[in-house]
Design a protein around this motif. Sequence first.
Motif, PDB file in Angstrom:
ATOM      1  N   THR A 127       1.053  -0.863  -0.405  1.00 11.06           N
ATOM      2  CA  THR A 127       0.619  -0.190   0.246  1.00 11.06           C
ATOM      3  C   THR A 127       0.694   1.270   0.402  1.00 11.06           C
ATOM      4  N   PRO A 128       0.975   2.030  -1.215  1.00  9.34           N
ATOM      5  CA  PRO A 128       1.714   3.302  -0.691  1.00  9.34           C
ATOM      6  C   PRO A 128       0.574   4.443   0.381  1.00  9.34           C
ATOM      7  N   ILE A 129       1.959   4.292   0.930  1.00  8.47           N
ATOM      8  CA  ILE A 129       1.394   5.405   2.594  1.00  8.47           C
ATOM      9  C   ILE A 129       1.597   6.823   1.964  1.00  8.47           C
ATOM     10  N   PHE A 130       2.753   7.365   0.881  1.00 12.59           N
ATOM     11  CA  PHE A 130       3.180   8.647   0.454  1.00 12.59           C
ATOM     12  C   PHE A 130       3.366   8.879  -0.183  1.00 12.59           C
ATOM     13  N   GLU A 131       2.972   9.773  -1.127  1.00 16.83           N
ATOM     14  CA  GLU A 131       3.485   9.778  -3.154  1.00 16.83           C
ATOM     15  C   GLU A 131       4.476  11.126  -2.848  1.00 16.83           C
ATOM     16  N   PHE A 132       5.578  11.664  -3.576  1.00 23.17           N
ATOM     17  CA  PHE A 132       6.080  13.118  -3.844  1.00 23.17           C
ATOM     18  C   PHE A 132       6.466  12.988  -4.957  1.00 23.17           C
ATOM     19  N   ASP A 133       5.142  14.225  -5.606  1.00 20.44           N
ATOM     20  CA  ASP A 133       5.879  14.249  -7.477  1.00 20.44           C
ATOM     21  C   ASP A 133       6.967  15.896  -7.774  1.00 20.44           C
ATOM     22  N   GLN A 134       7.680  15.672  -6.790  1.00 21.78           N
ATOM     23  CA  GLN A 134       7.856  17.503  -6.297  1.00 21.78           C
ATOM     24  C   GLN A 134       9.426  17.305  -7.680  1.00 21.78           C
ATOM     25  N   THR A 145       5.551  16.704  10.456  1.00 23.09           N
ATOM     26  CA  THR A 145       4.489  17.187   9.666  1.00 23.09           C
ATOM     27  C   THR A 145       3.582  16.598   9.002  1.00 23.09           C
ATOM     28  N   ASN A 146       2.417  16.647   9.172  1.00 19.43           N
ATOM     29  CA  ASN A 146       1.055  16.019   8.597  1.00 19.43           C
ATOM     30  C   ASN A 146       0.412  17.564   7.561  1.00 19.43           C
ATOM     31  N   PRO A 147       0.914  16.677   6.298  1.00 22.68           N
ATOM     32  CA  PRO A 147       1.238  15.494   6.025  1.00 22.68           C
ATOM     33  C   PRO A 147       2.460  16.583   5.148  1.00 22.68           C
ATOM     34  N   PRO A 148       3.556  15.658   5.150  1.00 21.37           N
ATOM     35  CA  PRO A 148       5.214  16.124   4.532  1.00 21.37           C
ATOM     36  C   PRO A 148       4.857  17.875   4.375  1.00 21.37           C
ATOM     37  N   THR A 149       6.528  17.903   5.006  1.00 22.95           N
ATOM     38  CA  THR A 149       6.369  18.821   4.267  1.00 22.95           C
ATOM     39  C   THR A 149       7.642  19.262   3.207  1.00 22.95           C
ATOM     40  N   VAL A 150       8.235  19.426   2.071  1.00 25.41           N
ATOM     41  CA  VAL A 150       9.518  19.178   1.018  1.00 25.41           C
ATOM     42  C   VAL A 150       9.682  20.219   0.980  1.00 25.41           C
ATOM     43  N   ASP A 151      11.331  20.288   0.574  1.00 22.69           N
ATOM     44  CA  ASP A 151      12.238  21.440   0.742  1.00 22.69           C
ATOM     45  C   ASP A 151      13.033  21.358   0.257  1.00 22.69           C
ATOM     46  N   LYS A 152      13.029  21.983  -1.332  1.00 24.34           N
ATOM     47  CA  LYS A 152      13.720  22.245  -2.736  1.00 24.34           C
ATOM     48  C   LYS A 152      14.811  22.549  -2.512  1.00 24.34           C
ATOM     49  N   ILE A 153      16.024  22.046  -3.506  1.00 24.27           N
ATOM     50  CA  ILE A 153      17.191  23.227  -3.560  1.00 24.27           C
ATOM     51  C   ILE A 153      17.616  22.959  -5.235  1.00 24.27           C
ATOM     52  N   LYS A 154      17.057  24.061  -6.057  1.00 21.90           N
ATOM     53  CA  LYS A 154      17.948  23.912  -7.086  1.00 21.90           C
ATOM     54  C   LYS A 154      19.501  23.894  -7.526  1.00 21.90           C
ATOM     55  N   LEU A 155      20.516  22.339  -7.672  1.00 24.75           N
ATOM     56  CA  LEU A 155      21.393  22.262  -7.048  1.00 24.75           C
ATOM     57  C   LEU A 155      22.434  23.333  -8.101  1.00 24.75           C
ATOM     58  N   ARG A 156      23.957  23.044  -8.921  1.00 25.47           N
ATOM     59  CA  ARG A 156      24.926  24.132  -9.315  1.00 25.47           C
ATOM     60  C   ARG A 156      25.456  23.057 -10.127  1.00 25.47           C
ATOM     61  N   THR A 157      25.380  22.134  -9.701  1.00 21.71           N
ATOM     62  CA  THR A 157      26.454  21.235  -9.946  1.00 21.71           C
ATOM     63  C   THR A 157      25.583  19.714 -10.913  1.00 21.71           C
ATOM     64  N   LEU A 158      25.945  18.843 -11.707  1.00 20.23           N
ATOM     65  CA  LEU A 158      25.543  18.029 -11.917  1.00 20.23           C
ATOM     66  C   LEU A 158      24.470  16.688 -11.209  1.00 20.23           C
ATOM     67  N   PRO A 159      23.436  16.127 -12.193  1.00 20.24           N
ATOM     68  CA  PRO A 159      22.838  15.716 -11.408  1.00 20.24           C
ATOM     69  C   PRO A 159      23.684  14.691 -10.231  1.00 20.24           C
ATOM     70  N   LEU A 160      22.711  14.559  -8.924  1.00 23.29           N
ATOM     71  CA  LEU A 160      22.905  13.266  -8.001  1.00 23.29           C
ATOM     72  C   LEU A 160      22.369  12.615  -8.350  1.00 23.29           C
ATOM     73  N   THR A 161      23.767  11.188  -8.078  1.00 23.77           N
ATOM     74  CA  THR A 161      22.951   9.751  -8.460  1.00 23.77           C
ATOM     75  C   THR A 161      23.175   8.733  -7.170  1.00 23.77           C
ATOM     76  N   ASP A 162      23.545   9.159  -6.134  1.00 21.19           N
ATOM     77  CA  ASP A 162      23.244   8.623  -4.911  1.00 21.19           C
ATOM     78  C   ASP A 162      23.263   9.387  -3.547  1.00 21.19           C
ATOM     79  N   LEU A 163      22.879   9.001  -2.217  1.00 22.58           N
ATOM     80  CA  LEU A 163      23.556   9.836  -1.212  1.00 22.58           C
ATOM     81  C   LEU A 163      23.303   9.562   0.157  1.00 22.58           C
ATOM     82  N   LEU A 164      23.954  10.164   1.095  1.00 25.76           N
ATOM     83  CA  LEU A 164      24.012   9.768   2.286  1.00 25.76           C
ATOM     84  C   LEU A 164      24.183  10.721   3.655  1.00 25.76           C
TER      85      LEU A 164
END
Length: 366
Positions: free
Chosen positions: A192-199, A232-251
């Motif tokens: 069952t999908p609990i959350f879905e983000f389309d940002q 928060t409910n629903p979750p809040t989403v903070d977006k950052i536009k990077l000055r770099t090439l796309p990221l393919t992995d995070l930690l």
Amino acid sequence: MSAFEVEHLAACITAHAWNADRSRVALCPNNNEIHIYAKQGTSWVCEHVLAEHDQVVTSIDWAPKTNRILSSSQDRNAYVWTFKDGQWKPVLVLLRINRAATHVKWSPQENKFAVASGAKLVCICFFEEEHDWWASNHIKKHKSTVLKVDWHPNNLLLATASSDYKVRVFDAYVKKADGRVQRPYGEVAFGTPIFEFDQCASWVHALKWSPTGNQLGFSSHDSQLAVADFATNPPTVDKIKLRTLPLTDLLFATENSIVGVGHNTSPILVTKQGSGWTLQGDLDTGSGSAASDNTSARNLFQNKVDLGESKVDVKLPTVHQNCITNIVSYKQTGGAVSDFSTSGLDGNIVIWKVKPLETKSKLKFL
């Protein structure tokens, strides 16, 4: 920040994973094999070559508690490798998919694992004692290839990153593996999908839960990094536009610090400042900055035009000389990542030293 160990172990590395005490590393040299290296003195020696896959290995995960290696491949298969009698023995997983397996991840309790695929689904795999094999249940809510998966620390929720531009969080409770436990969102059906983000406005390449599970970071092909806050409910989403090439992995290095890698040759740092996230910049400035990279590339093409040179040895100022394929935690201290490792298409595995500053959950790079 400094790289305190750099090892060139292959011409190209697409994935790597460490055992529990970091005495061994498993890597894929961009083919169907998995090479396992052991530290002997000051050198790394190849102990085993696992060649059960037929096509390029896409992902490797080494379970620290059970010492089992999990691998996936473009051949549509996944294997669980167990070390017995001096050899690594593979067990084929019944995935039942007709496209490549793209990413694998053990659950925190190591009683099940997830396999992302190009078949628009995720396999949640668990061991069936009565049949002595790894079976799978499918989560089929995606509209395109699933590129990455990551387990919530509670072992019951799974986040997925898809090329259909969406991030989803699913209930991944499996009764045969999990037994009777209190589920955070009630007795909902498996998958069952609990959350879905389309940002995101493009493919979602990577995602990662924070150590507490209260935040979920994800990055997309339009060079955007977003962090969902579940306080928060629903979750809040903070977006950052990077000055770099796309990221393919995070930690998540700490609860409020994210290190990202991808098509750049340097990891980048993003930290939470107040209520928002801010890009701090490259962690490997080397002997220059991003401008130096651009200058090297410009000189390469200028030499081709002016001098007719087709082969010019251009060395970048960063430790990595090509795209960084993945990043994994190497050492943790006090609940924060104190060291992490990266592998790249240049064939290097680099271990980076980090000193956490506990007061404000920021990082100082030595």
